[in-house]
Design a protein around this motif. Structure first.
Motif, PDB file in Angstrom:
ATOM      1  N   ALA A 254       0.922  -1.208   0.119  1.00  0.00           N
ATOM      2  CA  ALA A 254      -0.019   0.130   0.070  1.00  0.00           C
ATOM      3  C   ALA A 254       0.962   1.174   0.020  1.00  0.00           C
ATOM      4  N   ILE A 255       0.431   2.207  -0.570  1.00  0.00           N
ATOM      5  CA  ILE A 255       1.012   3.501  -0.644  1.00  0.00           C
ATOM      6  C   ILE A 255       0.104   4.462  -0.027  1.00  0.00           C
ATOM      7  N   TYR A 256       0.783   5.211   1.225  1.00  0.00           N
ATOM      8  CA  TYR A 256       0.139   5.995   1.875  1.00  0.00           C
ATOM      9  C   TYR A 256       0.547   7.565   1.872  1.00  0.00           C
ATOM     10  N   SER A 257      -0.420   8.568   1.609  1.00  0.00           N
ATOM     11  CA  SER A 257      -0.093   9.928   1.819  1.00  0.00           C
ATOM     12  C   SER A 257      -0.433  10.187   3.000  1.00  0.00           C
ATOM     13  N   GLY A 258       0.436  10.427   3.838  1.00  0.00           N
ATOM     14  CA  GLY A 258      -0.133  10.552   5.346  1.00  0.00           C
ATOM     15  C   GLY A 258      -0.807   9.601   5.686  1.00  0.00           C
ATOM     16  N   ASP A 259      -2.032   9.682   6.355  1.00  0.00           N
ATOM     17  CA  ASP A 259      -2.774   8.579   7.063  1.00  0.00           C
ATOM     18  C   ASP A 259      -3.974   7.879   5.800  1.00  0.00           C
ATOM     19  N   LYS A 260      -3.787   8.335   4.856  1.00  0.00           N
ATOM     20  CA  LYS A 260      -4.368   8.177   3.628  1.00  0.00           C
ATOM     21  C   LYS A 260      -4.083   6.951   2.494  1.00  0.00           C
ATOM     22  N   LYS A 261      -4.565   5.879   2.531  1.00  0.00           N
ATOM     23  CA  LYS A 261      -4.118   5.058   1.579  1.00  0.00           C
ATOM     24  C   LYS A 261      -4.458   5.315   0.077  1.00  0.00           C
ATOM     25  N   VAL A 262      -3.420   5.717  -0.746  1.00  0.00           N
ATOM     26  CA  VAL A 262      -4.022   6.374  -2.166  1.00  0.00           C
ATOM     27  C   VAL A 262      -3.826   5.224  -3.070  1.00  0.00           C
ATOM     28  N   GLU A 263      -3.110   4.037  -2.923  1.00  0.00           N
ATOM     29  CA  GLU A 263      -3.157   3.011  -3.908  1.00  0.00           C
ATOM     30  C   GLU A 263      -2.484   1.837  -3.422  1.00  0.00           C
ATOM     31  N   SER A 264      -2.908   0.650  -3.919  1.00  0.00           N
ATOM     32  CA  SER A 264      -2.875  -0.772  -3.534  1.00  0.00           C
ATOM     33  C   SER A 264      -2.293  -1.456  -4.695  1.00  0.00           C
ATOM     34  N   LEU A 265      -1.283  -2.206  -4.377  1.00  0.00           N
ATOM     35  CA  LEU A 265      -0.482  -2.887  -5.322  1.00  0.00           C
ATOM     36  C   LEU A 265      -0.386  -4.478  -4.980  1.00  0.00           C
ATOM     37  N   LYS A 266      -0.233  -5.219  -5.867  1.00  0.00           N
ATOM     38  CA  LYS A 266      -0.195  -6.712  -5.613  1.00  0.00           C
ATOM     39  C   LYS A 266       1.160  -7.281  -6.392  1.00  0.00           C
ATOM     40  N   THR A 267       1.847  -8.075  -5.785  1.00  0.00           N
ATOM     41  CA  THR A 267       2.981  -8.763  -6.490  1.00  0.00           C
ATOM     42  C   THR A 267       2.984 -10.223  -5.724  1.00  0.00           C
ATOM     43  N   THR A 268       3.980 -10.796  -6.009  1.00  0.00           N
ATOM     44  CA  THR A 268       4.380 -12.185  -5.327  1.00  0.00           C
ATOM     45  C   THR A 268       5.926 -12.269  -5.174  1.00  0.00           C
ATOM     46  N   PHE A 269       5.975 -12.901  -3.987  1.00  0.00           N
ATOM     47  CA  PHE A 269       7.246 -13.204  -2.990  1.00  0.00           C
ATOM     48  C   PHE A 269       7.782 -14.606  -3.282  1.00  0.00           C
ATOM     49  N   ILE A 270       8.878 -14.763  -3.687  1.00  0.00           N
ATOM     50  CA  ILE A 270       9.335 -16.101  -4.123  1.00  0.00           C
ATOM     51  C   ILE A 270      10.400 -16.449  -2.723  1.00  0.00           C
ATOM     52  N   ALA A 271      10.511 -17.881  -2.210  1.00  0.00           N
ATOM     53  CA  ALA A 271      11.297 -18.017  -1.209  1.00  0.00           C
ATOM     54  C   ALA A 271      11.216 -19.457  -0.870  1.00  0.00           C
ATOM     55  N   PRO A 272      12.108 -20.171  -0.716  1.00  0.00           N
ATOM     56  CA  PRO A 272      12.220 -21.755  -0.397  1.00  0.00           C
ATOM     57  C   PRO A 272      11.858 -22.097   0.995  1.00  0.00           C
ATOM     58  N   PRO A 273      10.876 -22.879   1.013  1.00  0.00           N
ATOM     59  CA  PRO A 273      10.562 -22.898   2.492  1.00  0.00           C
ATOM     60  C   PRO A 273      11.539 -23.934   2.999  1.00  0.00           C
ATOM     61  N   GLY A 274      11.607 -24.167   4.607  1.00  0.00           N
ATOM     62  CA  GLY A 274      12.426 -25.092   5.063  1.00  0.00           C
ATOM     63  C   GLY A 274      13.754 -24.548   5.164  1.00  0.00           C
ATOM     64  N   MET A 275      13.974 -23.428   5.174  1.00  0.00           N
ATOM     65  CA  MET A 275      15.591 -22.934   5.262  1.00  0.00           C
ATOM     66  C   MET A 275      15.901 -22.619   6.688  1.00  0.00           C
ATOM     67  N   ASN A 276      15.472 -22.982   7.622  1.00  0.00           N
ATOM     68  CA  ASN A 276      15.620 -22.723   9.300  1.00  0.00           C
ATOM     69  C   ASN A 276      17.201 -23.124   9.513  1.00  0.00           C
TER      70      ASN A 276
END
Length: 276
Positions: A254-276
């Protein structure tokens, strides 16, 4: 060139289309492509004022001379109205789909009427009902119906205009990158964000991730958008190894200007699980 390839392609397509229209297609645009003629059938009735030929004066057609006594109508059948018509129709055959109301036939006919000493406006603006003798008492039903439709469309347009986003954003994963394993047992993805300010004024902003497991690390910190300006940011999304549950997960920013949300964006995050 790479930065403006979309605009260049659009201009080339636009140029080729209009070259084809003016060089080859010509009046076919008015006859078959332009929606104006199609709308006539919906919007016109016998009370609508259109370009029309007054057959009461003009018929029967025939050659005549100035101030000569004749049993013919005022139309001398010179066909000048047909020659000047950009779509090639004969207005004397009545209202037709191809007529674009350019009034070239009116000017041509008035010139001929002047030469033979007859009144102008053999072709002019007339209600079709008047010429055909079928003019009825005016009804406002159609006008009211189309006014309602017009008001509805204007309301929708106004709503979209006044509720548009103040910021336009495009979020992309950095080219040629996947995920990065860090020494502090975290995993990061690199992103590029392009922002355009449409608010008409300078705008301070901040970038916030909706997922509390992810943190944002800006590569080139930018905190303000200039009036009608744009900015390109690069940043990392970082997550601890132990918090990774799936290889690919959806992320909202989310992009905020002050306390107001002015835009929402979506994407993906890639990471291998089990890397503790």
């Amino acid at each position: 060139l790479d930065q403006h390839i979309g605009g260049l392609i659009s201009i080339i397509i636009f140029t080729l289309v209009f070259y084809g229209v003016f060089a080859y297609v010509r009046e076919i645009v008015c006859i078959a492509i332009c929606p104006y003629g199609r709308l006539q059938g919906v919007l016109l009735d016998d009370q609508s004022i259109t370009v029309a030929y007054d057959h009461r004066r003009g018929e029967p057609r025939g050659k005549q001379q100035k101030d000569a006594t004749t049993t013919h109508g005022d139309c001398v059948d010179c066909k000048l109205c047909v020659h000047v018509c950009p779509t090639g129709i004969d207005i004397r055959n009545g209202l037709q789909l191809e007529c674009v109301s350019c009034t070239a036939c009116i000017d041509a006919c008035d010139t001929v009427m002047d030469k033979i000493g007859k009144p102008k406006k053999l072709i002019g603006f007339y209600p079709m009902g008047e010429i055909e003798g079928t003019l009825k008492k005016k009804s406002n039903t159609r006008a009211i119906a189309y006014s309602i439709v017009l008001i509805a469309l204007m309301s929708v347009f106004s709503f979209l205009l006044f509720n548009r986003s103040q910021v336009d954003g495009r979020l992309l994963r950095a080219k040629g990158s996947t995920y990065q394993l860090r020494a502090d047992k975290t995993i990061s993805n690199l992103y590029s964000l392009e922002l355009i300010n449409k608010s008409g004024k300078e705008m301070p902003f901040k970038l916030v991730c909706d997922d509390p497991r992810l943190t944002i690390q800006l590569v080139n910190p930018i905190q303000k958008l200039s009036k009608d300006g744009h900015a390109t940011l690069s940043f990392f999304l970082i997550i601890a190894n132990k918090d990774v549950e799936t290889y690919k997960s959806n992320v909202k920013l989310a992009i905020y200007s002050g306390d107001k949300k002015v835009e929402s964006l979506k994407t993906t995050f890639i990471a291998p699980p089990g890397m503790n």
